[in-house]
Motif scaffolding. Sequence first.
Motif, PDB file in Angstrom:
ATOM      1  N   ILE A  25       6.225 -14.743  51.172  1.00  0.00           N
ATOM      2  CA  ILE A  25       5.853 -16.151  51.381  1.00  0.00           C
ATOM      3  C   ILE A  25       4.710 -16.545  50.455  1.00  0.00           C
ATOM      4  N   PHE A  26       3.798 -15.616  50.202  1.00  0.00           N
ATOM      5  CA  PHE A  26       2.581 -15.909  49.450  1.00  0.00           C
ATOM      6  C   PHE A  26       2.705 -15.430  48.002  1.00  0.00           C
ATOM      7  N   LYS A  27       1.960 -16.085  47.131  1.00  0.00           N
ATOM      8  CA  LYS A  27       1.985 -15.736  45.714  1.00  0.00           C
ATOM      9  C   LYS A  27       0.576 -15.423  45.238  1.00  0.00           C
ATOM     10  N   ALA A  28       0.477 -14.419  44.401  1.00  0.00           N
ATOM     11  CA  ALA A  28      -0.803 -14.072  43.795  1.00  0.00           C
ATOM     12  C   ALA A  28      -0.969 -14.833  42.482  1.00  0.00           C
ATOM     13  N   THR A  29      -2.163 -15.355  42.254  1.00  0.00           N
ATOM     14  CA  THR A  29      -2.453 -16.110  41.036  1.00  0.00           C
ATOM     15  C   THR A  29      -3.585 -15.444  40.280  1.00  0.00           C
ATOM     16  N   LEU A  30      -3.329 -15.101  39.026  1.00  0.00           N
ATOM     17  CA  LEU A  30      -4.338 -14.483  38.162  1.00  0.00           C
ATOM     18  C   LEU A  30      -5.018 -15.568  37.346  1.00  0.00           C
ATOM     19  N   THR A  31      -6.354 -15.535  37.301  1.00  0.00           N
ATOM     20  CA  THR A  31      -7.125 -16.498  36.517  1.00  0.00           C
ATOM     21  C   THR A  31      -8.070 -15.755  35.589  1.00  0.00           C
ATOM     22  N   ASN A  32      -8.029 -16.123  34.314  1.00  0.00           N
ATOM     23  CA  ASN A  32      -8.934 -15.531  33.333  1.00  0.00           C
ATOM     24  C   ASN A  32     -10.185 -16.404  33.244  1.00  0.00           C
ATOM     25  N   MET A  33     -11.330 -15.832  33.570  1.00  0.00           N
ATOM     26  CA  MET A  33     -12.584 -16.583  33.557  1.00  0.00           C
ATOM     27  C   MET A  33     -13.235 -16.596  32.173  1.00  0.00           C
ATOM     28  N   ARG A  63      -2.305  -2.802  34.585  1.00  0.00           N
ATOM     29  CA  ARG A  63      -2.327  -3.062  33.141  1.00  0.00           C
ATOM     30  C   ARG A  63      -1.170  -2.288  32.523  1.00  0.00           C
ATOM     31  N   ASP A  64      -0.291  -3.031  31.841  1.00  0.00           N
ATOM     32  CA  ASP A  64       0.897  -2.418  31.222  1.00  0.00           C
ATOM     33  C   ASP A  64       1.675  -1.580  32.239  1.00  0.00           C
ATOM     34  N   VAL A  88      -1.511  -7.885  35.409  1.00  0.00           N
ATOM     35  CA  VAL A  88      -0.978  -8.626  36.560  1.00  0.00           C
ATOM     36  C   VAL A  88      -1.756  -8.173  37.787  1.00  0.00           C
ATOM     37  N   CYS A  89      -1.706  -8.998  38.841  1.00  0.00           N
ATOM     38  CA  CYS A  89      -2.334  -8.616  40.101  1.00  0.00           C
ATOM     39  C   CYS A  89      -1.376  -8.930  41.240  1.00  0.00           C
ATOM     40  N   SER A 105       1.578 -11.395  40.203  1.00  0.00           N
ATOM     41  CA  SER A 105       1.268 -12.651  39.514  1.00  0.00           C
ATOM     42  C   SER A 105       2.002 -12.730  38.191  1.00  0.00           C
ATOM     43  N   LEU A 106       1.940 -13.894  37.568  1.00  0.00           N
ATOM     44  CA  LEU A 106       2.445 -14.020  36.204  1.00  0.00           C
ATOM     45  C   LEU A 106       1.592 -13.147  35.284  1.00  0.00           C
ATOM     46  N   PRO A 107       2.196 -12.535  34.257  1.00  0.00           N
ATOM     47  CA  PRO A 107       1.428 -11.645  33.373  1.00  0.00           C
ATOM     48  C   PRO A 107       0.458 -12.413  32.495  1.00  0.00           C
ATOM     49  N   HIS A 108      -0.620 -11.753  32.128  1.00  0.00           N
ATOM     50  CA  HIS A 108      -1.621 -12.341  31.238  1.00  0.00           C
ATOM     51  C   HIS A 108      -2.035 -11.290  30.212  1.00  0.00           C
ATOM     52  N   ASP A 109      -1.910 -11.633  28.934  1.00  0.00           N
ATOM     53  CA  ASP A 109      -2.212 -10.700  27.847  1.00  0.00           C
ATOM     54  C   ASP A 109      -3.678 -10.810  27.422  1.00  0.00           C
TER      55      ASP A 109
END
Length: 294
Positions: A25-33, A63-64, A88-89, A105-109
């Motif tokens: 039901i829930f989604k994780a969101t990754l944020t780059n500060m 990571r990877d 990702v988280c 979460s969506l991947p972030h490079d």
Amino acid sequence: MDGPLCLLVVSTLLTLVRSEEVGEIFKATLTNMGHSTVFHGEPIRLTCSVPDLRSTWTHAWFRDGQRLVQAGELTIPSAAVKDAGTYVCRGERRGVGGIIYTPKSLPHDISIDMGEVLLTVSQPVLVGETLVAKCRVRGTPRLTEVYLYKDNVLVSSRSDGMADFTLPNVNLTYQGTYHCMAAWFNRQQNVAKSLGNLVTVKEVVSKPILSLVVNADTKQKDMTLRCTFTFIKPDPAAEVHVYFYRDDKKLEGIARSQKRASLVVLKREGAYRCRARVPSLNLNRWSEPEGYRP
């Protein structure tokens, strides 16, 4: 297996299934500060959030594809080459039937730059949008000159101490490899340039391709017109309307499609075309004409 033991196993399995469903039901969101490309030695700070006010989730990092030991906020005080990769988280918490996981979460490079100057560019860029290029110098010294190049040809420069460039209303000719060169004074004059950064420019709607699908049976009185294209949504409300034409006269019918539309028409001699239109952008793309002769 029957009796209480059987009921216990079934109950446990149902609880585990419900636990999985709760996590979905829930989604994780990754944020780059910070930045997606950082200098060697700069910090990396990533946060993970799960929008659930009723429960407390812990956050796991990867990571990877490899799980990291960090939990909660991911902070790397001094980035090294080994810290580059795809992050990702996901959220985790203990439920009645065991550990509940959210989808990742969506991947972030994250990439690491070993030089003195680096260039970041908004990617990908759609035709008609603004290309934003930012030149960064290690240690943020006072800049005297900054130059932006595309395919080794000077595009723009500034000498006001700023290092951001905006190129509005881009078209396909803006595609290429960009780099910046910066000059600054720190006890002595310094000049350095960044690595190349490939910029891809894409069209919201590509030029459609019309194909005529004609049945080999000569008794068949109709044929199918197929209009194929690519569509990149600039916003959630954007949609494509597809029209078909014979000898530049619009045929009956309209289709809404993301990549292909079709229309069945009577076999008639003529030159056929299709048009893909995005009403919200007043954008029209036409196919080349395809002739048909019985």
